[in-house]
Design a protein around this motif. Structure first.
Motif, short mmCIF file in Angstrom:
data_model
loop_
_atom_site.label_atom_id
_atom_site.label_comp_id
_atom_site.label_asym_id
_atom_site.label_seq_id
_atom_site.Cartn_x
_atom_site.Cartn_y
_atom_site.Cartn_z
N LEU A 1 0.86 -1.19 0.00
CA LEU A 1 0.00 0.00 0.00
C LEU A 1 0.89 1.23 0.00
N ARG A 2 0.57 2.17 -0.88
CA ARG A 2 1.37 3.40 -0.99
C ARG A 2 0.47 4.62 -0.92
N PRO A 3 0.99 5.73 -0.40
CA PRO A 3 0.16 6.93 -0.29
C PRO A 3 -0.24 7.47 -1.66
N ASP A 4 -1.39 8.12 -1.68
CA ASP A 4 -1.90 8.83 -2.86
C ASP A 4 -2.26 7.92 -4.03
N GLU A 5 -2.35 6.61 -3.80
CA GLU A 5 -2.79 5.74 -4.89
C GLU A 5 -4.30 5.51 -4.77
N THR A 6 -4.93 5.15 -5.88
CA THR A 6 -6.35 4.88 -5.90
C THR A 6 -6.57 3.38 -5.69
N VAL A 7 -7.42 3.06 -4.73
CA VAL A 7 -7.71 1.66 -4.41
C VAL A 7 -9.21 1.44 -4.54
N HIS A 8 -9.59 0.16 -4.63
CA HIS A 8 -11.01 -0.18 -4.66
C HIS A 8 -11.44 -0.58 -3.26
N VAL A 9 -12.55 -0.04 -2.80
CA VAL A 9 -13.10 -0.33 -1.48
C VAL A 9 -14.34 -1.19 -1.67
N SER A 10 -14.30 -2.39 -1.11
CA SER A 10 -15.43 -3.30 -1.21
C SER A 10 -16.14 -3.37 0.13
N GLY A 11 -17.47 -3.17 0.09
CA GLY A 11 -18.29 -3.20 1.30
C GLY A 11 -18.40 -4.58 1.89
N HIS A 12 -18.98 -4.66 3.08
CA HIS A 12 -18.89 -5.89 3.85
C HIS A 12 -20.22 -6.58 4.11
#
Length: 731
Positions: free
Chosen positions: A361-372
């Motif tokens: 994980l690196r700062p300022d990158e775009t990630v996908h957030v999956s709900g739970h």
């Protein structure tokens, strides 16, 4: 570990790890008051992360690390304290000891690779700690035990070790054995001899902490016989778990097993979760640099606890449920990380504590957030892309910036505005979802309302943020009672929620009595006539209908039957009558609760060629149902829950008696593992509003229960009459 020489100089504050093998993630578990937070501070002091107990050093200035307010906050939530020791980064997760905050504990267990059970020599092992041990055993998590509060007048290390072996050893008490024995100083005026050192059973070395620094020396000839029995038992315990099957025969044949072999076998047995060493620890005295046993604990964590490479990996799927197998702890692999805690900072905004299981994980990158999938608890399901902010590691109340966070490590992530506790972070071009950990079901209802109009405007947003932080809460907008209900795990959990709403989100709320969703039904057949005839200067209203109402079996709902003959009610108005009676049924006919399980038969009526209308027949249908109710006996129905209580055998009698006192019916019992019994009962929900609190008190915190809706049943007449009177009085 195993009495190896320490290197306190190679220690200090933890930075970003560069390889999973150099990371250790350990969670501290124990009841409230066992000394977990004090132990964390002692470890940080010994590791050089703080310059004296309760303070941190930052850029040459000293700031409060553990003010009273901050300490109280940490006592009810999961907190991370990273330290560095002998080239290893140790992420120490401190968990609350209160049963109400078991959700924070479960999050800590999910993020950690090993558990350190903290047991007070003054208080012993409570039932909730035993249950957490069983949870760890079920997944094979490596564990060790540290005994605190040895300064207490009645503290007895040997006796507490025996208690731990009995509580945690199961069928093999020799799997729970001490690595060190305490060394006592001169008795004080009260006759109590303080513990100021340890003697290593494997190395047969003395470790004196009386000066505030760990000093190693050789034992005297009169001291070695005192440890011979404990040493032999420890060696046999280690050898019995050795992967070298010849070792036991060699030992029993009289061969002296060398120290290095014993330490290596010990470390492997601990990492495999088959041997559970017992250690002792105490905080440093004022001005001292090392607390008793802290060096030994740090050696245990770095040498005996597993690396993230050895940690079991949760199952991973795509967001739509397609299996993707398990993740591997590879910094170069696909990104799979999990939010294990969410908090709000008044200056920074939302901060997420994240454990990275794969990738980097690196700062300022775009990630996908999956709900739970916790929509039933008021949590939003989502699949969104988010740009994360800075990565940092906590340092007291401050955050220190990190350049990256590799697989196996943990970090705090800023500006994840949509992510909630339990969510998965993955690459935006390869969205993934981790199998969620088990969340306890909140079973204590708290009905709330805004204190003022200004609070009402902020209430919805404040509650949404509150449940985003804590997945053990469930937010309910009850459509029947029109109440906002926050379901919590206990009174302390509820108190913290109210305080956070007030202080963090600026929302003042009032707690009101929780209302149970009752129902009404007809006890027998009845008939009613609805006449709605009005004539004014203009267009009039004309509708007459006659209905018959009869009860149906439970669960039937409302059945509408048309038996009009000869066109007494024109066909276009029959749906209007049905609409009217169903609307009235939803409002209730006796105490304002929905009417259920009846058949309404439309038998006759009259219409006017000009003045009849849809609205007129809706009104007539409602009037007819009210008239039928006025001439009938109406039952008030209360919801009945199926309740399953898992309780220790010692408390079965009191639990069953208590359930009977709540108008409950015990429908069966069955024996469960660990000397417990599962009691199944059916209890009116109105009687178990505070059962989460009462059962904990009744069983001394050792029982659990769950509940599910079974059906609605008629209330006792005297109770139903009381509720009718309250309804008529508007209370």
């Amino acid at each position: 570990m195993g009495d190896k020489n320490a290197h306190p100089g190679a220690a200090g504050r933890a930075a970003a790890a560069d390889h999973p093998a150099s990371v250790r993630n350990v969670v501290l578990v124990g009841h409230s008051g066992a000394g977990k937070t004090t132990l964390v501070e002692a470890l940080a002091l010994t590791a050089g992360a703080v310059n004296r107990a309760g303070r941190v050093e930052d850029g040459g200035t000293v700031s409060d690390y553990d003010e009273i307010e901050h300490r109280q906050q940490r006592s009810v939530q999961l907190s991370l304290v990273p330290v560095e020791w002998d080239g290893f980064k140790i992420n120490v997760l401190d968990t609350p000891g209160y049963a109400d905050f078991v959700g924070e504990l479960r999050a800590g267990l999910r993020a950690a690779d090993a558990a350190l059970f903290v047991v007070s020599a003054a208080d012993g092992v409570d039932g909730s700690t035993r249950m957490v041990w069983e949870e760890c055993a079920a997944v094979g998590m490596p564990r060790a035990i540290v005994i605190t509060h040895l300064e207490a007048a009645r503290a007895d290390f040997d006796e507490m070790t025996r208690v731990c072996a009995e509580a945690f050893g199961g069928d093999d008490p020799d799997a729970v054995l001490p690595l060190y024995l305490p060394l006592h100083g001169e008795p004080g005026p009260d006759g109590h001899a303080p513990v100021n050192g340890l003697i290593g059973l494997l190395s047969q070395k003395l470790f004196d902490y009386s000066s505030g620094e760990r000093k190693e020396s050789e034992p005297g000839p009169d001291q070695l016989p005192l440890i011979e029995e404990a040493r032999n038992r420890l060696i046999e315990g280690i050898i019995s778990e050795s992967e070298d099957e010849t070792l036991m025969d060699r030992y029993l044949g009289g061969e002296e097993i060398d120290f290095k072999t014993l330490v290596e076998d010990l470390e492997r047995a601990v990492a495999r979760g088959v041997f559970f060493p017992v250690l002792a620890a105490a905080p440093a005295a004022d001005g001292a640099r090392q607390g008793l046993g802290t060096v030994e604990l740090l050696e245990l964590v770095t040498g005996g606890f597993p690396t993230p490479l050895e940690h079991w990996a949760p199952e991973v799927t795509t967001p739509d449920g397609k299996p993707r197998g398990t993740t591997s702890c590879d910094p170069d692999g696909p990104l799979v990380a999990e939010v294990v805690k969410t908090a709000s900072d008044p200056y920074v905004g939302r901060i997420s504590l994240v454990r990275v299981f794969s990738g980097t994980l690196r700062p300022d990158e775009t990630v996908h957030v999956s709900g739970h999938g916790l929509a039933d608890r008021g949590h939003e399901d989502h699949d969104v892309d988010e740009r994360i902010g800075a990565l940092s590691t906590p340092f007291g109340k401050q955050q220190r910036t990190l350049s990256h966070c590799i697989a196996g490590d943990m970090a705090c992530v800023a500006k994840l505005n949509r992510a909630e506790t339990g969510d998965t972070l993955s690459a935006k071009d390869d969205p993934l979802l981790m199998e969620p950990w088990e969340m306890p079901d909140p079973l204590l209802p708290l009905a709330i309302q805004a204190h003022s109009k200004a609070d009402e405007d902020k209430l919805s947003q404040g509650l949404a943020r509150l449940v985003a932080e804590d997945p053990t809460m469930r937010l309910e907008q009850n459509q029947d009672t029109h109440q906002v209900v926050l379901w919590c795990l206990g009174e302390a959990h509820a108190d913290v929620a109210m305080e956070r709403l007030r202080s963090r989100y600026g929302v003042q709320v009032d707690v009101v009595p929780h209302r149970v969703s009752l129902r009404e039904t007809f006890a027998g057949k009845s008939a009613g006539r609805g006449r709605h005839v009005k004539q004014s200067g203009g267009h009039g209203q004309y509708a007459i209908c006659e209905i018959e109402v009869e009860p149906l079996p439970g669960g039937s709902g409302i059945e509408f039957v048309d038996k009009v003959v000869g066109g007494a009610v024109p066909r276009q108005f029959i749906p209007s009558v049905e609409k009217g009676v169903r609307a009235q049924a939803a409002k209730g006919v006796a105490a304002g609760y929905p009417l259920i399980d009846i058949r309404i038969t439309l038998r006759d009526g009259k219409a006017h060629s000009v003045d009849s209308s849809d609205a007129a027949f809706q009104t007539a249908g409602a009037l007819a149902l009210r008239e039928a109710a006025a001439d009938a006996r109406i039952h008030l129905l209360e919801p009945v829950a199926e309740v399953s209580v898992l309780v220790g055998d010692d408390y079965v009698g009191p639990v069953m008696s208590d359930l009977s006192g709540r108008r409950g019916r015990v429908v069966g019992t069955e024996q469960a593992a660990g000397g417990r019994t599962l009691v199944r009962a059916e209890v009116p929900e109105i009687e178990i509003g505070r059962y989460a609190v009462d059962l904990r008190s009744l069983s001394h915190g050792t029982a659990r229960f769950n509940r599910s809706y079974a059906r609605h049943e008629p209330m006792p007449p005297q109770l139903a009459e009381k509720i009718r009177e309250q309804s008529q009085n508007g209370s």
